[in-house]
Write an enzyme that holds these catalytic residues in place. Structure first.
Site, PDB file in Angstrom:
ATOM      1  N   LEU A  85      23.339  43.404  53.941  1.00 47.92           N
ATOM      2  CA  LEU A  85      24.123  43.833  55.109  1.00 47.92           C
ATOM      3  C   LEU A  85      25.613  43.953  54.828  1.00 47.92           C
ATOM      4  O   LEU A  85      26.248  44.954  55.195  1.00 47.92           O
ATOM      5  CB  LEU A  85      23.942  42.833  56.271  1.00 47.92           C
ATOM      6  CG  LEU A  85      22.528  42.424  56.654  1.00 47.92           C
ATOM      7  CD1 LEU A  85      22.565  41.482  57.859  1.00 47.92           C
ATOM      8  CD2 LEU A  85      21.689  43.642  57.024  1.00 47.92           C
ATOM      9  N   ASP A  86      26.175  42.918  54.197  1.00 44.83           N
ATOM     10  CA  ASP A  86      27.635  42.821  54.102  1.00 44.83           C
ATOM     11  C   ASP A  86      28.319  44.018  53.446  1.00 44.83           C
ATOM     12  O   ASP A  86      29.389  44.436  53.913  1.00 44.83           O
ATOM     13  CB  ASP A  86      28.035  41.540  53.357  1.00 44.83           C
ATOM     14  CG  ASP A  86      27.504  40.298  54.042  1.00 44.83           C
ATOM     15  OD1 ASP A  86      27.063  40.417  55.199  1.00 44.83           O
ATOM     16  OD2 ASP A  86      27.517  39.229  53.429  1.00 44.83           O
ATOM     17  N   HIS A 141      20.434  37.180  54.598  1.00 45.40           N
ATOM     18  CA  HIS A 141      21.364  37.587  55.648  1.00 45.40           C
ATOM     19  C   HIS A 141      22.554  38.359  55.080  1.00 45.40           C
ATOM     20  O   HIS A 141      23.201  39.104  55.785  1.00 45.40           O
ATOM     21  CB  HIS A 141      21.847  36.331  56.391  1.00 45.40           C
ATOM     22  CG  HIS A 141      22.686  36.620  57.596  1.00 45.40           C
ATOM     23  ND1 HIS A 141      23.856  37.334  57.537  1.00 45.40           N
ATOM     24  CD2 HIS A 141      22.523  36.310  58.892  1.00 45.40           C
ATOM     25  CE1 HIS A 141      24.375  37.427  58.754  1.00 45.40           C
ATOM     26  NE2 HIS A 141      23.579  36.823  59.582  1.00 45.40           N
ATOM     27  N   CYS A 142      22.853  38.187  53.779  1.00 43.27           N
ATOM     28  CA  CYS A 142      24.152  38.661  53.275  1.00 43.27           C
ATOM     29  C   CYS A 142      24.092  39.960  52.480  1.00 43.27           C
ATOM     30  O   CYS A 142      24.652  40.966  52.899  1.00 43.27           O
ATOM     31  CB  CYS A 142      24.775  37.581  52.405  1.00 43.27           C
ATOM     32  SG  CYS A 142      25.048  36.058  53.303  1.00 43.27           S
ATOM     33  N   ILE A 143      23.430  39.918  51.328  1.00 46.46           N
ATOM     34  CA  ILE A 143      23.557  41.025  50.363  1.00 46.46           C
ATOM     35  C   ILE A 143      23.083  42.377  50.937  1.00 46.46           C
ATOM     36  O   ILE A 143      23.710  43.394  50.675  1.00 46.46           O
ATOM     37  CB  ILE A 143      22.820  40.698  49.030  1.00 46.46           C
ATOM     38  CG1 ILE A 143      23.138  39.268  48.558  1.00 46.46           C
ATOM     39  CG2 ILE A 143      23.156  41.694  47.934  1.00 46.46           C
ATOM     40  CD1 ILE A 143      24.575  39.022  48.159  1.00 46.46           C
TER      41      ILE A 143
END
Ligand SMILES: NC(=O)c1ccc[n+]([C@@H]2O[C@H](COP(=O)([O-])OP(=O)(O)OC[C@H]3O[C@@H](n4cnc5c(N)ncnc54)[C@H](O)[C@@H]3O)[C@@H](O)[C@H]2O)c1
Length: 439
Positions: free
Chosen positions: A277-278, A273-275
């Site tokens: 997108l963020d 979910h993170c790397i």
């Protein structure tokens, strides 16, 4: 007693009711942590199936066992609901909703905005609101604060507002919500005091910072650091491959340096979910300030090209074995984005499978953690996992390792494999009898 004194007293006596909005990978462990720390907790989710499952004592996240859920819900101190009217019962409200990207890689704050409006419609004096979702610097002040103050209550006097990012690493056996330091940035000194007090009652170490913007940026810096370093090692992989040098052996050698180096590993692309997108949240906000986050964009470009690189290597490897990709039977090992978990979000395996299919390959996947590929935002594979057996592995023209699940690490599985394309260094060079190509 002021609102501040009243809330601090409730936190000290552990009678403050903690509401957690969004019971996913971040919200559920956080809700359980506060319950386990002795606080009454109410978990909220728009998806009614989640509160229903929790009330039955079931877990929908593999690494959070049903025993933990059953124990917490059996105590009667925690409840889960889709009734947002119950927000008025909460003294603290922690927001853990998704922060995805839109079609053009722009931040999609719909979930944060909708949730903030729901909170605003129930806001009462004495409540603390903490945004936990990963987002660009300025979100708490620009998006959450004005919506909460619109009803007439004043931040820092009537209610309190802070940003505190999550550092959840699903499946990490060493670090979990309690022993991972928690950064807290309040909108004003009073909000800071009360938010720090709340987290200090549940986590081992709180790291107060001077503003929500510092806390928002710190979270992004952590994830951008990973994204850029993964891009760097992916680029090294491509270049070293041309030079005929094994990147994995190079990393093993480099990491013997006891200072100034930290190993990152190449792979078939970014997942989770993170790397993936963020970093784009940060790059998008940078443009508003008239600057380009060039490093971040470049890392994104290199990492998003990896599935294409891996497919290209597979096509060439099959060709070298006298087999065209059109009509070839290719088995992708792993749909989860990292080993031994059932999280498939943003997993590069989806794109790899689509790319192979587009080239005419007959593609199957094997993932003991994901028996059926569910429809995700960008992909609908319509596949179910094949069994993880030597007989099954022998039926395909090529196997492509996308995830290093422990279940794939048995050499006997590969006894009759015709070609193995390995993106994860599943077996050190020369240890398998079948032909192996690194990608
Ligand atoms: N997964 C991670 O490892 C991780 C780590 C650190 C930070 N984060 C960040 O935490 C945030 C949440 O991520 P996640 O992984 O828990 O997502 P998730 O998809 O697992 O969970 C989000 C939950 O929020 C619910 N939801 C959506 N809209 C809602 C609304 N309006 N009201 C109530 N519930 C709503 C969804 O039904 C879902 O259950 C994101 O900003 C993410 O970037 C995630």
């Amino acid at each position: 007693m002021t609102q501040l004194e009243n809330l601090l007293a409730k936190i000290t006596s552990r009678s403050a009711t903690v509401g957690v909005i969004g019971l996913g990978y971040v919200g559920l462990p956080l809700a359980l942590l506060f319950e386990e720390s002795g606080f009454p907790v109410i978990g909220f989710d728009v998806d009614p199936k989640k509160p229903e499952a929790l009330r039955r004592g079931e877990s929908y996240i593999r690494h959070i066992g049903p025993e933990r859920i059953g124990k917490a819900f059996g105590n009667g101190r925690i409840s889960a609901t889709s009734d947002f009217g119950r927000l008025t019962e909460c003294d603290a409200i922690l927001v853990c909703v998704p922060t995805p990207l839109g079609k053009h890689r722009e931040p999609d704050l719909t979930f944060i905005r909708t949730t903030t409006e729901t909170i605003a419609s129930h806001l009462r004096p004495g409540q603390l609101v903490v945004l936990e979702s990963t987002t660009y610097p300025g979100t708490t002040r620009e998006e959450v604060f004005p919506r909460l103050e619109a009803g007439g209550l004043k931040c820092g006097r009537d209610f309190f507002l802070a940003f505190s990012p999550e550092r959840e690493d699903p499946g990490n056996a060493t670090f979990h919500t309690k022993n991972t330091p928690k950064i807290v940035g309040g909108l004003d000194p009073v909000s800071q005091e009360v938010a720090t007090a709340l987290f200090a009652a549940a986590v081992d170490r709180v790291v107060p910072v001077s503003s929500p913007e510092v806390a928002e940026a710190a979270k992004l810096m952590e994830n951008i650091f990973r994204s850029v370093n993964i891009a760097l090692v992916n680029e090294m992989k491509v270049v070293l491959d041309r030079m005929g040098i094994d990147v994995w052996e190079v990393i093993e050698a480099a990491k013997t340096k006891p200072f100034g180096y930290m190993p990152f590993y190449p792979g078939p692309g970014l997942g989770g979910h993170c790397i993936p997108l963020d970093p784009f949240y940060f790059a998008w906000k940078a443009a508003e300030h008239g600057v380009w986050a060039r490093f971040i964009e470049l890392a994104g470009e290199i990492n998003t090209a990896m599935p294409h690189y891996v497919v290209d290597k597979t096509v060439k490897a099959l060709n070298a074995h006298g087999k065209s990709i059109r009509g070839a039977r290719v088995l992708v090992l792993g749909l989860a984005y990292k080993p031994d978990i059932d999280d498939d979000r943003e997993s590069p395996s989806f794109e790899i499978i689509e790319l192979l299919k587009n080239l005419g390959a007959d593609v199957a996947y094997c993932d003991p953690y994901i028996p059926k590929a569910k429809k995700v935002r960008k992909h609908d594979l319509g596949l179910v996992s094949v069994p993880c057996t030597a007989d099954e592995f022998a039926r395909h023209d090529a196997l492509l390792v996308a995830t290093a699940h422990t279940a794939f690490r048995q050499p006997a599985l590969y006894a009759s494999v015709r070609l193995l394309v390995d993106t994860r260094n599943l077996f050190p060079a020369g240890t398998l009898a079948c032909p192996v190509v690194r990608a």
